[in-house]
Motif scaffolding. Structure first.
Motif, mmCIF file in Angstrom:
data_model
loop_
_atom_site.group_PDB
_atom_site.id
_atom_site.type_symbol
_atom_site.label_atom_id
_atom_site.label_comp_id
_atom_site.label_asym_id
_atom_site.label_seq_id
_atom_site.Cartn_x
_atom_site.Cartn_y
_atom_site.Cartn_z
ATOM 1 N N LEU A 1 2.647 -5.171 7.124
ATOM 2 C CA LEU A 1 2.570 -4.855 5.694
ATOM 3 C C LEU A 1 3.254 -5.932 4.865
ATOM 4 O O LEU A 1 4.195 -6.582 5.329
ATOM 5 C CB LEU A 1 3.242 -3.507 5.414
ATOM 6 C CG LEU A 1 2.576 -2.294 6.068
ATOM 7 C CD1 LEU A 1 3.500 -1.089 5.998
ATOM 8 C CD2 LEU A 1 1.252 -2.009 5.384
ATOM 9 N N GLY B 1 5.032 2.352 -6.867
ATOM 10 C CA GLY B 1 3.669 1.913 -6.615
ATOM 11 C C GLY B 1 2.839 2.046 -7.860
ATOM 12 O O GLY B 1 3.200 2.623 -8.836
ATOM 13 N N TYR C 1 3.215 1.599 -1.930
ATOM 14 C CA TYR C 1 4.393 1.052 -2.605
ATOM 15 C C TYR C 1 4.355 -0.469 -2.595
ATOM 16 O O TYR C 1 4.033 -1.097 -1.588
ATOM 17 C CB TYR C 1 5.685 1.543 -1.951
ATOM 18 C CG TYR C 1 5.850 3.046 -2.012
ATOM 19 C CD1 TYR C 1 5.691 3.740 -3.210
ATOM 20 C CD2 TYR C 1 6.168 3.772 -0.878
ATOM 21 C CE1 TYR C 1 5.842 5.112 -3.271
ATOM 22 C CE2 TYR C 1 6.329 5.149 -0.929
ATOM 23 C CZ TYR C 1 6.165 5.810 -2.126
ATOM 24 O OH TYR C 1 6.319 7.170 -2.179
ATOM 25 N N THR C 2 4.733 -1.060 -3.719
ATOM 26 C CA THR C 2 4.769 -2.515 -3.850
ATOM 27 C C THR C 2 6.145 -3.023 -4.270
ATOM 28 O O THR C 2 6.403 -4.217 -4.182
ATOM 29 C CB THR C 2 3.737 -2.999 -4.891
ATOM 30 O OG1 THR C 2 4.014 -2.369 -6.144
ATOM 31 C CG2 THR C 2 2.314 -2.659 -4.449
ATOM 32 N N LEU D 1 7.155 2.359 5.127
ATOM 33 C CA LEU D 1 5.889 1.729 5.510
ATOM 34 C C LEU D 1 4.722 2.160 4.616
ATOM 35 O O LEU D 1 3.567 1.879 4.935
ATOM 36 C CB LEU D 1 5.565 2.039 6.981
ATOM 37 C CG LEU D 1 6.616 1.582 8.000
ATOM 38 C CD1 LEU D 1 6.171 1.937 9.411
ATOM 39 C CD2 LEU D 1 6.917 0.102 7.865
ATOM 40 N N GLY D 2 5.037 2.799 3.497
ATOM 41 C CA GLY D 2 3.990 3.252 2.595
ATOM 42 C C GLY D 2 3.221 2.100 1.974
ATOM 43 O O GLY D 2 3.809 1.263 1.285
ATOM 44 N N ASP D 3 1.903 2.056 2.223
ATOM 45 C CA ASP D 3 1.119 0.950 1.672
ATOM 46 C C ASP D 3 0.830 1.108 0.185
ATOM 47 O O ASP D 3 0.379 0.175 -0.467
ATOM 48 C CB ASP D 3 -0.160 0.717 2.473
ATOM 49 C CG ASP D 3 -1.084 1.923 2.490
ATOM 50 O OD1 ASP D 3 -0.771 2.954 1.869
ATOM 51 O OD2 ASP D 3 -2.142 1.826 3.142
ATOM 52 N N ARG E 1 8.589 -3.648 7.454
ATOM 53 C CA ARG E 1 7.228 -3.720 6.925
ATOM 54 C C ARG E 1 6.463 -4.882 7.546
ATOM 55 O O ARG E 1 5.289 -4.750 7.900
ATOM 56 C CB ARG E 1 7.255 -3.833 5.405
ATOM 57 C CG ARG E 1 7.695 -2.534 4.717
ATOM 58 C CD ARG E 1 7.765 -2.676 3.211
ATOM 59 N NE ARG E 1 6.474 -2.991 2.618
ATOM 60 C CZ ARG E 1 5.531 -2.100 2.292
ATOM 61 N NH1 ARG E 1 5.731 -0.807 2.508
ATOM 62 N NH2 ARG E 1 4.401 -2.483 1.741
ATOM 63 N N ASN F 1 12.106 -4.821 4.448
ATOM 64 C CA ASN F 1 10.957 -5.731 4.461
ATOM 65 C C ASN F 1 10.667 -6.271 5.864
ATOM 66 O O ASN F 1 9.506 -6.523 6.203
ATOM 67 C CB ASN F 1 11.143 -6.856 3.452
ATOM 68 C CG ASN F 1 10.765 -6.407 2.055
ATOM 69 O OD1 ASN F 1 9.894 -5.546 1.871
ATOM 70 N ND2 ASN F 1 11.424 -6.968 1.054
#
Length: 190
Positions: A92, A190, A168-169, A164-166, A87, A84
């Motif tokens: 992010l 995600g 994914y949450t 760093l995949g946007d 990110r 995190n």
């Protein structure tokens, strides 16, 4: 003399039954050996052809003295925290810890360690179990600390793309000790 083998692999997957598996340029599908540390990444893409370029070597971190062996439980929270932080540096939002992704990561690393394997298993069961649209996975083997694990992943295009995949949450992390050392996995949803 201390010998240490460090290996990591990454794979993201999106729910797409017609997708072909594509291995990205930063890795390959070559068999991983204890004496040949390599990273590999794969993505699901509806237009990408199937290919298998050779793996790339992962350089072991420099150490002057043997690091104490971390417990798998002590690394999990730190890997999430460091992920995190990466990110946040990239602007992010933080990933939330998913109990389902955590359970999947722990089960996957326990199985791989018990079977003395270091390879990705299909992510479709993760998608189904966690009711997710997309899933990704990073694996690391033999790194002595959470800092080294995340730094290794960030040094690889495929692993970095997962972190760093946007899309994914959520995240889950699991670590298990096997015959070749500590094996850790990140499962992204995600």
């Amino acid at each position: 003399m201390l010998a240490c083998t460090l290996v990591f692999v990454a794979v993201p997957i999106a729910m797409n039954p017609t997708a072909d598996l594509r291995v990205t340029s930063d890795g390959g599908a070559a068999a991983l050996r204890a004496d040949d540390p390599a990273g590999r990444s794969a993505t699901r893409s509806p237009t990408a052809p199937t290919s298998s370029p050779p793996g790339t070597a992962a350089a072991p971190p420099a150490t002057t003295a043997p690091a104490p062996t971390p417990t798998p439980a002590s690394m999990v929270d730190e890997i999430v925290t460091r992920t995190n932080a990466e990110r946040a540096t990239a602007g992010l939002p933080a990933l939330t810890v998913s109990p389902c992704a955590t359970e999947q990561a722990a089960a996957r690393t326990a199985l791989l360690a018990a079977e003395d394997r270091f390879e990705h298993d299909p992510l479709e069961p993760v998608l189904a179990a966690c009711d997710a649209r997309a899933a990704g996975e990073n694996l690391a083997l033999g790194y002595p600390t959470a800092l080294a694990v995340v730094a290794g992943w960030m040094g690889s295009d495929g692993h970095r793309a997962n972190i760093l995949g946007d899309a994914y949450t959520q995240i889950g992390v699991g670590c298990a000790t096997g015959p070749r050392g500590l094996l850790c996995a990140q499962v992204f949803l995600g």
